[in-house]
Design a protein around this motif. Structure first.
Motif, PDB file in Angstrom:
ATOM      1  N   GLY A  71       0.804  -1.219   0.000  1.00  0.00           N
ATOM      2  CA  GLY A  71       0.000   0.000   0.000  1.00  0.00           C
ATOM      3  C   GLY A  71       0.835   1.266   0.000  1.00  0.00           C
ATOM      4  O   GLY A  71       0.491   2.252  -0.649  1.00  0.00           O
ATOM      5  N   GLY A  72       1.917   1.273   0.763  1.00  0.00           N
ATOM      6  CA  GLY A  72       2.799   2.427   0.797  1.00  0.00           C
ATOM      7  C   GLY A  72       2.257   3.565   1.637  1.00  0.00           C
ATOM      8  O   GLY A  72       1.160   3.504   2.215  1.00  0.00           O
ATOM      9  N   ALA A  73       3.036   4.627   1.696  1.00  0.00           N
ATOM     10  CA  ALA A  73       2.657   5.792   2.491  1.00  0.00           C
ATOM     11  C   ALA A  73       1.372   6.429   1.968  1.00  0.00           C
ATOM     12  O   ALA A  73       0.593   7.003   2.745  1.00  0.00           O
ATOM     13  N   ASP A  74       1.131   6.323   0.658  1.00  0.00           N
ATOM     14  CA  ASP A  74      -0.097   6.883   0.090  1.00  0.00           C
ATOM     15  C   ASP A  74      -1.332   6.222   0.683  1.00  0.00           C
ATOM     16  O   ASP A  74      -2.328   6.897   0.976  1.00  0.00           O
ATOM     17  N   ALA A  75      -1.262   4.904   0.862  1.00  0.00           N
ATOM     18  CA  ALA A  75      -2.401   4.190   1.442  1.00  0.00           C
ATOM     19  C   ALA A  75      -2.618   4.608   2.891  1.00  0.00           C
ATOM     20  O   ALA A  75      -3.754   4.818   3.330  1.00  0.00           O
ATOM     21  N   ALA A  76      -1.530   4.721   3.646  1.00  0.00           N
ATOM     22  CA  ALA A  76      -1.654   5.130   5.046  1.00  0.00           C
ATOM     23  C   ALA A  76      -2.287   6.508   5.148  1.00  0.00           C
ATOM     24  O   ALA A  76      -3.163   6.750   5.993  1.00  0.00           O
ATOM     25  N   ARG A 136      -4.212   7.954   2.842  1.00  0.00           N
ATOM     26  CA  ARG A 136      -5.569   7.919   2.295  1.00  0.00           C
ATOM     27  C   ARG A 136      -6.591   7.440   3.320  1.00  0.00           C
ATOM     28  O   ARG A 136      -7.688   7.994   3.433  1.00  0.00           O
ATOM     29  N   VAL A 137      -6.253   6.420   4.090  1.00  0.00           N
ATOM     30  CA  VAL A 137      -7.219   5.867   5.040  1.00  0.00           C
ATOM     31  C   VAL A 137      -7.098   6.489   6.424  1.00  0.00           C
ATOM     32  O   VAL A 137      -7.963   6.281   7.271  1.00  0.00           O
ATOM     33  N   GLY A 138      -6.002   7.233   6.664  1.00  0.00           N
ATOM     34  CA  GLY A 138      -5.820   7.849   7.982  1.00  0.00           C
ATOM     35  C   GLY A 138      -5.069   6.974   8.958  1.00  0.00           C
ATOM     36  O   GLY A 138      -5.167   7.175  10.172  1.00  0.00           O
ATOM     37  N   ALA A 139      -4.291   5.993   8.437  1.00  0.00           N
ATOM     38  CA  ALA A 139      -3.509   5.123   9.320  1.00  0.00           C
ATOM     39  C   ALA A 139      -2.281   5.874   9.832  1.00  0.00           C
ATOM     40  O   ALA A 139      -1.899   6.930   9.319  1.00  0.00           O
ATOM     41  N   MET A 140      -1.640   5.302  10.860  1.00  0.00           N
ATOM     42  CA  MET A 140      -0.515   5.961  11.499  1.00  0.00           C
ATOM     43  C   MET A 140       0.711   6.019  10.591  1.00  0.00           C
ATOM     44  O   MET A 140       1.416   7.031  10.559  1.00  0.00           O
ATOM     45  N   LYS A 141       0.991   4.922   9.865  1.00  0.00           N
ATOM     46  CA  LYS A 141       2.263   4.827   9.156  1.00  0.00           C
ATOM     47  C   LYS A 141       2.241   3.630   8.220  1.00  0.00           C
ATOM     48  O   LYS A 141       1.450   2.700   8.397  1.00  0.00           O
ATOM     49  N   TYR A 142       3.144   3.661   7.219  1.00  0.00           N
ATOM     50  CA  TYR A 142       3.371   2.496   6.379  1.00  0.00           C
ATOM     51  C   TYR A 142       4.744   1.919   6.684  1.00  0.00           C
ATOM     52  O   TYR A 142       5.743   2.643   6.750  1.00  0.00           O
ATOM     53  N   ILE A 143       4.785   0.593   6.842  1.00  0.00           N
ATOM     54  CA  ILE A 143       6.024  -0.125   7.131  1.00  0.00           C
ATOM     55  C   ILE A 143       6.189  -1.216   6.082  1.00  0.00           C
ATOM     56  O   ILE A 143       5.349  -2.115   5.976  1.00  0.00           O
ATOM     57  N   GLY A 144       7.252  -1.146   5.299  1.00  0.00           N
ATOM     58  CA  GLY A 144       7.455  -2.170   4.283  1.00  0.00           C
ATOM     59  C   GLY A 144       8.374  -1.700   3.188  1.00  0.00           C
ATOM     60  O   GLY A 144       9.091  -0.707   3.323  1.00  0.00           O
ATOM     61  N   SER A 145       8.354  -2.406   2.075  1.00  0.00           N
ATOM     62  CA  SER A 145       9.177  -2.064   0.933  1.00  0.00           C
ATOM     63  C   SER A 145       8.398  -1.172  -0.018  1.00  0.00           C
ATOM     64  O   SER A 145       7.181  -0.985   0.129  1.00  0.00           O
ATOM     65  N   ASP A 146       9.097  -0.603  -0.981  1.00  0.00           N
ATOM     66  CA  ASP A 146       8.458   0.138  -2.058  1.00  0.00           C
ATOM     67  C   ASP A 146       8.413  -0.800  -3.258  1.00  0.00           C
ATOM     68  O   ASP A 146       9.433  -1.037  -3.920  1.00  0.00           O
ATOM     69  N   ASP A 147       7.254  -1.374  -3.521  1.00  0.00           N
ATOM     70  CA  ASP A 147       7.148  -2.413  -4.540  1.00  0.00           C
ATOM     71  C   ASP A 147       7.465  -1.899  -5.937  1.00  0.00           C
ATOM     72  O   ASP A 147       8.066  -2.608  -6.749  1.00  0.00           O
ATOM     73  N   TYR A 148       7.069  -0.680  -6.234  1.00  0.00           N
ATOM     74  CA  TYR A 148       7.353  -0.133  -7.558  1.00  0.00           C
ATOM     75  C   TYR A 148       8.856   0.042  -7.751  1.00  0.00           C
ATOM     76  O   TYR A 148       9.415  -0.365  -8.783  1.00  0.00           O
ATOM     77  N   GLU A 149       9.528   0.618  -6.774  1.00  0.00           N
ATOM     78  CA  GLU A 149      10.973   0.815  -6.890  1.00  0.00           C
ATOM     79  C   GLU A 149      11.720  -0.523  -6.915  1.00  0.00           C
ATOM     80  O   GLU A 149      12.745  -0.667  -7.588  1.00  0.00           O
ATOM     81  N   ALA A 150      11.191  -1.500  -6.185  1.00  0.00           N
ATOM     82  CA  ALA A 150      11.792  -2.833  -6.221  1.00  0.00           C
ATOM     83  C   ALA A 150      11.707  -3.422  -7.619  1.00  0.00           C
ATOM     84  O   ALA A 150      12.681  -3.977  -8.153  1.00  0.00           O
ATOM     85  N   GLY A 151      10.538  -3.321  -8.226  1.00  0.00           N
ATOM     86  CA  GLY A 151      10.385  -3.811  -9.585  1.00  0.00           C
ATOM     87  C   GLY A 151      11.251  -3.056 -10.567  1.00  0.00           C
ATOM     88  O   GLY A 151      11.856  -3.646 -11.474  1.00  0.00           O
ATOM     89  N   ALA A 161      -2.515  -4.797  -5.343  1.00  0.00           N
ATOM     90  CA  ALA A 161      -1.831  -3.528  -5.578  1.00  0.00           C
ATOM     91  C   ALA A 161      -0.321  -3.689  -5.588  1.00  0.00           C
ATOM     92  O   ALA A 161       0.377  -3.121  -6.446  1.00  0.00           O
ATOM     93  N   ASN A 162       0.220  -4.477  -4.647  1.00  0.00           N
ATOM     94  CA  ASN A 162       1.677  -4.582  -4.601  1.00  0.00           C
ATOM     95  C   ASN A 162       2.236  -5.391  -5.769  1.00  0.00           C
ATOM     96  O   ASN A 162       3.303  -5.070  -6.303  1.00  0.00           O
ATOM     97  N   PRO A 193       9.589   9.050  13.052  1.00  0.00           N
ATOM     98  CA  PRO A 193       9.023  10.078  12.177  1.00  0.00           C
ATOM     99  C   PRO A 193       8.943   9.673  10.712  1.00  0.00           C
ATOM    100  O   PRO A 193       8.176  10.269   9.957  1.00  0.00           O
ATOM    101  N   GLN A 194       9.737   8.674  10.284  1.00  0.00           N
ATOM    102  CA  GLN A 194       9.776   8.323   8.866  1.00  0.00           C
ATOM    103  C   GLN A 194       8.462   7.704   8.406  1.00  0.00           C
ATOM    104  O   GLN A 194       7.912   6.837   9.070  1.00  0.00           O
ATOM    105  N   ASN A 195       7.969   8.167   7.278  1.00  0.00           N
ATOM    106  CA  ASN A 195       6.801   7.554   6.652  1.00  0.00           C
ATOM    107  C   ASN A 195       6.939   7.707   5.139  1.00  0.00           C
ATOM    108  O   ASN A 195       6.888   8.818   4.632  1.00  0.00           O
TER     109      ASN A 195
END
Length: 343
Positions: free
Chosen positions: A141-146, A148-163, A188-189, A315-317
């Protein structure tokens, strides 16, 4: 230690039967201690629900291993961590939303959930947030998903950049026509991964196309092997294959061999397993892209627990766990982690 891709410096599926009860089909629970599920506000004991993948999916077992290690801190505070998993990946978005509703019904302190199919999942995620449950998006989902829905943070890889990194790597070794095999189309990922491969390859003068397969093929090695073999025999200009996960990579390796294309088709994959690393070491696979799933599980659970307990939050998101590109040059450093079940 494998090196961090410079371009990343600046992620499957899920649900059980959808029953909002403790006997949800496919559900696996890891209890990190006693305590109620009423949330940190009233009891000070954190109840964290982690929505993940199938228990027999090696990628998700690494995420769960990280979450279980972090759950020891939750237990120390008298709380618990519960893992909800699916039986299959056939009905991705709606089932993931049902799992989220199952978690909401238990009134937890926090829910950790990948945002695989936003059009199906976002309403349920927003419902959790509206009830005062802290939500962290991880894996997909990435930071955009977090945001968009109002979540605290995104934790994970950047699937587009990985590809994108994979597409560039293929092009750099001379591959001109890359096939991205997607056994979870619509996720999505996975779509972001194949798009990244295409854009990375195009930027270097090569091309890429996607081979979408029914999600029922995920975990069916024979079906995936035959589909890839058929694609290679139909289009002999294909000179590279990349798969979205390790099981599919094993199938792709078999397909390349059966098609008699060993000498001309390069292989790459997302995620790691011992068989991927063995092939990279032997020179029969070009790369594997590691999003470090252990860190996704560990960071997601530990950060949620720290926020609930002490109000502290990095602080990173997004908080990136990858991608890391494993090749023959650095494969030795990745083998021990895989054998330990954390990569």
């Amino acid at each position: 230690m494998v090196s961090l891709l410079a371009m990343a410096a600046t992620a499957l599926t899920g649900c059980a039967s959808g029953k909002a009860s403790d006997d949800t089909a496919g559900q696996a629970t890891a209890t990190a201690g006693s305590g109620t599920t009423s949330g940190a506000k009233s009891t000070g004991k954190n109840s964290v629900y982690v929505i993940g993948g199938k228990p027999d999916d090696p990628f998700w077992s690494a995420i769960k291993r990280g979450g279980e290690d972090a759950a020891k801190l939750v237990k120390a505070g008298g709380g618990k961590v519960t893992f909800l998993g699916p039986q299959n990946y056939d009905n991705l978005g709606p089932d993931a939303a049902k799992l989220t509703l199952t978690a909401i019904s238990q009134n937890p302190s926090a829910i950790l959930v990948p945002d695989w199919v936003p059009e199906n999942q976002d309403a349920a995620i927003k419902q959790a947030i509206a009830k005062g449950i802290q939500v962290f998006i991880y894996n997909s989902g990435g930071a955009d998903a977090a945001e968009r829905v109002g979540a605290m943070k995104y934790i994970g890889s950047d699937d587009y950049e990985a590809g994108k990194a994979g597409g560039i790597k293929f092009a750099e070794v001379g591959a001109k026509n890359i096939l991205c095999v997607n056994t979870v189309p619509g996720s999505a990922n996975q779509e972001a991964r194949c798009k990244g491969v295409k854009d990375g390859a195009t930027a270097k003068g090569s091309s890429s196309k996607q081979l979408p397969l029914p999600s029922s093929n995920f975990g069916n090695p024979s079906a995936v092997t035959q589909a890839i073999k058929g694609a290679l025999l139909k289009d002999t200009s294909i000179d590279a294959v990349v798969t979205i996960g390790v099981g599919d990579a094993d199938s792709a390796a078999a397909a390349i061999k059966q098609a008699g294309a060993d000498s001309k088709v390069e292989l790459g994959t997302f995620d790691l397993s011992q068989s991927q690393l063995d092939r990279i070491k032997a020179g029969s696979q070009l790369f594997a892209i590691d999003q470090q799933p252990y860190l996704q599980g560990f960071y997601a659970v530990s950060i949620a627990n720290q926020y609930l307990s002490y109000g502290v939050l990095p602080p990173q998101n997004p908080l990136l766990t990858g991608p890391l590109l494993v090749t023959k040059d650095n494969v030795g450093a990745a083998i021990a982690g895989t054998r330990a079940g954390v990569r």
